[in-house]
Design a protein around this motif. Sequence first.
Motif, PDB file in Angstrom:
ATOM      1  N   ASP A 380     -40.097 -53.457  28.062  1.00  0.00           N
ATOM      2  CA  ASP A 380     -41.473 -53.015  28.220  1.00  0.00           C
ATOM      3  C   ASP A 380     -42.158 -53.944  29.222  1.00  0.00           C
ATOM      4  O   ASP A 380     -41.548 -54.855  29.759  1.00  0.00           O
ATOM      5  CB  ASP A 380     -42.213 -53.005  26.866  1.00  0.00           C
ATOM      6  N   ILE A 381     -43.431 -53.693  29.473  1.00  0.00           N
ATOM      7  CA  ILE A 381     -44.118 -54.428  30.551  1.00  0.00           C
ATOM      8  C   ILE A 381     -44.162 -55.918  30.288  1.00  0.00           C
ATOM      9  O   ILE A 381     -44.088 -56.731  31.205  1.00  0.00           O
ATOM     10  CB  ILE A 381     -45.549 -53.871  30.760  1.00  0.00           C
ATOM     11  N   SER A 382     -44.265 -56.309  29.017  1.00  0.00           N
ATOM     12  CA  SER A 382     -44.347 -57.739  28.731  1.00  0.00           C
ATOM     13  C   SER A 382     -43.023 -58.447  28.963  1.00  0.00           C
ATOM     14  O   SER A 382     -42.998 -59.642  29.217  1.00  0.00           O
ATOM     15  CB  SER A 382     -44.793 -57.945  27.276  1.00  0.00           C
ATOM     16  N   SER A 383     -41.912 -57.704  28.858  1.00  0.00           N
ATOM     17  CA  SER A 383     -40.610 -58.343  29.000  1.00  0.00           C
ATOM     18  C   SER A 383     -40.102 -58.334  30.436  1.00  0.00           C
ATOM     19  O   SER A 383     -39.161 -59.034  30.755  1.00  0.00           O
ATOM     20  CB  SER A 383     -39.583 -57.644  28.106  1.00  0.00           C
ATOM     21  N   ILE A 384     -40.680 -57.503  31.300  1.00  0.00           N
ATOM     22  CA  ILE A 384     -40.204 -57.442  32.682  1.00  0.00           C
ATOM     23  C   ILE A 384     -41.265 -57.935  33.662  1.00  0.00           C
ATOM     24  O   ILE A 384     -41.254 -57.586  34.828  1.00  0.00           O
ATOM     25  CB  ILE A 384     -39.775 -56.007  33.066  1.00  0.00           C
ATOM     26  N   SER A 385     -42.175 -58.747  33.187  1.00  0.00           N
ATOM     27  CA  SER A 385     -43.222 -59.253  34.071  1.00  0.00           C
ATOM     28  C   SER A 385     -42.660 -60.124  35.174  1.00  0.00           C
ATOM     29  O   SER A 385     -43.372 -60.450  36.129  1.00  0.00           O
ATOM     30  CB  SER A 385     -44.257 -60.041  33.264  1.00  0.00           C
ATOM     31  N   PHE A 386     -41.387 -60.464  35.074  1.00  0.00           N
ATOM     32  CA  PHE A 386     -40.754 -61.249  36.132  1.00  0.00           C
ATOM     33  C   PHE A 386     -40.785 -60.512  37.468  1.00  0.00           C
ATOM     34  O   PHE A 386     -40.678 -61.133  38.516  1.00  0.00           O
ATOM     35  CB  PHE A 386     -39.309 -61.561  35.730  1.00  0.00           C
ATOM     36  N   PHE A 473     -54.263 -55.708  30.589  1.00  0.00           N
ATOM     37  CA  PHE A 473     -55.235 -55.067  29.694  1.00  0.00           C
ATOM     38  C   PHE A 473     -54.887 -53.599  29.449  1.00  0.00           C
ATOM     39  O   PHE A 473     -55.090 -53.061  28.371  1.00  0.00           O
ATOM     40  CB  PHE A 473     -56.646 -55.158  30.293  1.00  0.00           C
ATOM     41  N   TYR A 474     -54.318 -52.962  30.502  1.00  0.00           N
ATOM     42  CA  TYR A 474     -54.003 -51.535  30.376  1.00  0.00           C
ATOM     43  C   TYR A 474     -52.798 -51.289  29.475  1.00  0.00           C
ATOM     44  O   TYR A 474     -52.792 -50.363  28.661  1.00  0.00           O
ATOM     45  CB  TYR A 474     -53.730 -50.957  31.773  1.00  0.00           C
ATOM     46  N   SER A 475     -51.780 -52.121  29.604  1.00  0.00           N
ATOM     47  CA  SER A 475     -50.490 -51.817  28.978  1.00  0.00           C
ATOM     48  C   SER A 475     -50.303 -52.436  27.592  1.00  0.00           C
ATOM     49  O   SER A 475     -49.452 -51.994  26.833  1.00  0.00           O
ATOM     50  CB  SER A 475     -49.346 -52.292  29.879  1.00  0.00           C
ATOM     51  N   ILE A 476     -51.059 -53.462  27.264  1.00  0.00           N
ATOM     52  CA  ILE A 476     -50.865 -54.142  25.981  1.00  0.00           C
ATOM     53  C   ILE A 476     -52.069 -53.862  25.082  1.00  0.00           C
ATOM     54  O   ILE A 476     -53.213 -54.158  25.451  1.00  0.00           O
ATOM     55  CB  ILE A 476     -50.699 -55.665  26.183  1.00  0.00           C
ATOM     56  N   SER A 477     -51.791 -53.286  23.909  1.00  0.00           N
ATOM     57  CA  SER A 477     -52.895 -52.931  23.009  1.00  0.00           C
ATOM     58  C   SER A 477     -53.626 -54.168  22.502  1.00  0.00           C
ATOM     59  O   SER A 477     -54.854 -54.188  22.378  1.00  0.00           O
ATOM     60  CB  SER A 477     -52.360 -52.113  21.832  1.00  0.00           C
ATOM     61  N   VAL A 481     -52.597 -63.973  25.240  1.00  0.00           N
ATOM     62  CA  VAL A 481     -53.021 -64.921  26.280  1.00  0.00           C
ATOM     63  C   VAL A 481     -51.818 -65.535  26.989  1.00  0.00           C
ATOM     64  O   VAL A 481     -51.818 -65.703  28.214  1.00  0.00           O
ATOM     65  CB  VAL A 481     -53.892 -66.037  25.652  1.00  0.00           C
ATOM     66  N   ILE A 482     -50.784 -65.840  26.240  1.00  0.00           N
ATOM     67  CA  ILE A 482     -49.595 -66.464  26.837  1.00  0.00           C
ATOM     68  C   ILE A 482     -48.912 -65.510  27.806  1.00  0.00           C
ATOM     69  O   ILE A 482     -48.533 -65.876  28.927  1.00  0.00           O
ATOM     70  CB  ILE A 482     -48.612 -66.918  25.734  1.00  0.00           C
ATOM     71  N   ILE A 483     -48.766 -64.244  27.381  1.00  0.00           N
ATOM     72  CA  ILE A 483     -48.127 -63.244  28.255  1.00  0.00           C
ATOM     73  C   ILE A 483     -48.958 -63.028  29.515  1.00  0.00           C
ATOM     74  O   ILE A 483     -48.425 -62.967  30.631  1.00  0.00           O
ATOM     75  CB  ILE A 483     -47.929 -61.922  27.488  1.00  0.00           C
ATOM     76  N   LEU A 484     -50.286 -62.904  29.336  1.00  0.00           N
ATOM     77  CA  LEU A 484     -51.156 -62.694  30.493  1.00  0.00           C
ATOM     78  C   LEU A 484     -51.100 -63.891  31.456  1.00  0.00           C
ATOM     79  O   LEU A 484     -51.065 -63.718  32.675  1.00  0.00           O
ATOM     80  CB  LEU A 484     -52.591 -62.459  30.030  1.00  0.00           C
TER      81      LEU A 484
END
Length: 790
Positions: A380-386, A473-477, A481-484
């Motif tokens: 998902d978006i949080s895991s592929i932010s690389f 903000f759009y993809s994570i309900s 803070v750490i992910i952002l």
Amino acid sequence: MKKNKNENSIKQVKEFLLKTPSVLWLLLIFITLTFTVTHYPKQSKTTYSYGIGDVAKRDIKAPKNFFVEDKEATHLKKEEIKESVKIVYDFDANLLKKISSNIDQAMEIPRELFKKAGDQSLEPDPTFAIILDTKPAFEEKLGIEVSKGAYSIFYKYQFTPDISIKMNTIMEKILTNGVVANKDLLLKEENKGIILRTIGSREERTVNNLKAFYGPDQAKTMVRIEGQPLLKEMNYTLSNLIVDLCQRLLQPNITLNKNETEKRIQQAKDQIKPILYQIIAGEMILREGERVDKVQLVKLLALQEQVEEKDILISSTGFALITFFSILVVYLLFLKDHKKLRTDHNKHIFFLALGLALYLTFAKISTYIAQSANPEMAWDISSISFYMIIPIPAAAMVTCLFLGFDIAVFFTIILSLLTSLAFSGSFEVFVFFFLSSITAAYWIKEKQERGNFIIAGFKLAAFNVVLALSLGFYSISQPDVIILAKEMTLAFCGGLFAATFTIGFTPLIEIVFNYTTDSKLLEFSNLDRPLIKKLMIEAPGTYNHSIIVATLAEAAASAIDAGTLKAKVMGYYHDIGKLDKTLYFIENQADGKNRHDKLSPSMSALVLIQHVKKGVELAKKYKLGDEIIEGINQHHGTSLIKYFYQKSLKSGNDTVKEEDFRYPGPKPQTREAGIVMLADVVEAAVRALERPTPARIQGRVKELINDIFADGQLEECELTLKDLHQIAKSFNNILTSIYHSRIEYPDKSQEKKKEKNGTIRDTDRQSAKKENTNSQNPQKDKTDLKRLGL
């Protein structure tokens, strides 16, 4: 001859790639297939995509019986079997025979001379000088060098057979036992032994007592030990020589066979069957609300593999079709007939294809790194932010530098779409790269200095941070803070990397594709460049003419919103071909002698035409780039050299062909090349005007532009009538300023001239005007003569 043939072959291949339209279809198919193969979907059922610790959204049961491989247990089993396989060493039984034979044959060479002397009793024994002549043959046969002193010792004992016998006996004792190249490596296998295989017969035996073999140093020591009882009756010097030679002749006859060992290890591994346990149809694999553990994840992955073959085929087909039609549609609608891509169309498309392949490779590497870091992580978006750190915007920046902002936008559409496909069709990936790339291209389209790349990089980095925050903000309900913070950091670095890659790739692309950027043009606009300085020293008149032409071209280009820098640099270099025969052009004739007076009109025309060809050759030699070369090649178009054409007609030559007095062309293909042609003609003609008043300059400029337009020289460069009006206006302003009226300062010489001629002339221009009025031709022909540089 061979070199020329290779060069011709390379030239033909290059010509085929750059001129054949069908090559682009092959390129499209190749890109589609390559991208599909390297980015095929890894997971065909998104409902099974879980990572350790994820919460199941629904119950998952086994639809049928299937087996799950315990890969860890299988791997451990294979490692165990690997350790049990014995290492294979080769035993060279023929090495002893070879060395013994060499010793016998080498000794026999000088011994033959002693035998001949013995057979003929009247002949004395051969002298050492005679025997010494056999030393090279002796050394060659023996395989080692022997000193002169050692050879003299053998001579003293007449190379007796006893020497050969003792040497062979010593070598046999050592090599029969066995000499290994690396005994330390061998002793590591002492616990399980080795397989000793005889070369030739391929007989094998297991050896457990590995200490019995000699290492290289140990074998040399054993030579002296084994030789001591055999050589004790011999002279001390001779025995030492025999020991030394035996030590030097020793070679390992037991060597590691790495390939055979690896082959046997692999065969042993292949015999190990996977360790499996069975899942029964209907068995609950994961319950809704349950956290996924390691065992359940293995079952899910095994379940995924049950449907992988069918779904991957369908997904890959769709993947390929999306790639194919995305590229094809953008190409046909926006790129195929684009005016910037008409010249060298295939080259530009190859450049875009290379950029597409290169930056999609970066995307692939990014996904590989992300998966390697945590293979079990859900995509998902949080895991592929690389992905935010990938310098994809650099592709848009480079494209904008070389082909323009509009083409960069079309290219970005394809690149962003295909990059999102590489990340499982993520909408967020597409939005991020599309907005980031077109913004990056926009920030460098106006200023292309190297320093502006860094400024654009920091602006892009800041923009990426905001973009990453928005997508977070759009993809994570429930925003974390750490992910952002992680995504914002990666996005910031991605912006800086994009600028860095642009700076690094730009000079390389300029060389490979022979492109010319504004940065490169700025370098060429420096009047301290070697070619410009050479023009200033060797052809000052042409240099002055080129400076004024460049000024006119720059102003005209600015007036019609064309490339001002490009037009100016074209103006600087358009007449460099005159360096070949400087004195055949009137602006460089300081002695008042015209070299064309002694030439036929056709030869004079040929000299003038040649300056275009010579200019192109000089430009290629000094690597000025295609755009400047095009300006040189096109600045006369296919215009007629009127003066010499009319002169040839007047001479009564009935075979005169008009095409022999025309420049070979081509006609100007760009607006900048057309401006340089107009500036070149106007400057030369106005320079020749008598009393260049503003009205006369304006009339002459209008007349010349109309003549060039009527001759069809501007029909291929997209200059409109409105453009020509603005160009003429800018020419008038500059030429009027350059050739303005001078204030007359009366002096004694003027008073004398007034008394003699009844009028006073401007002494600043009198000499030049007097030279210009020497010709007996009509005013129009005289203007043409000056325009041609005569």
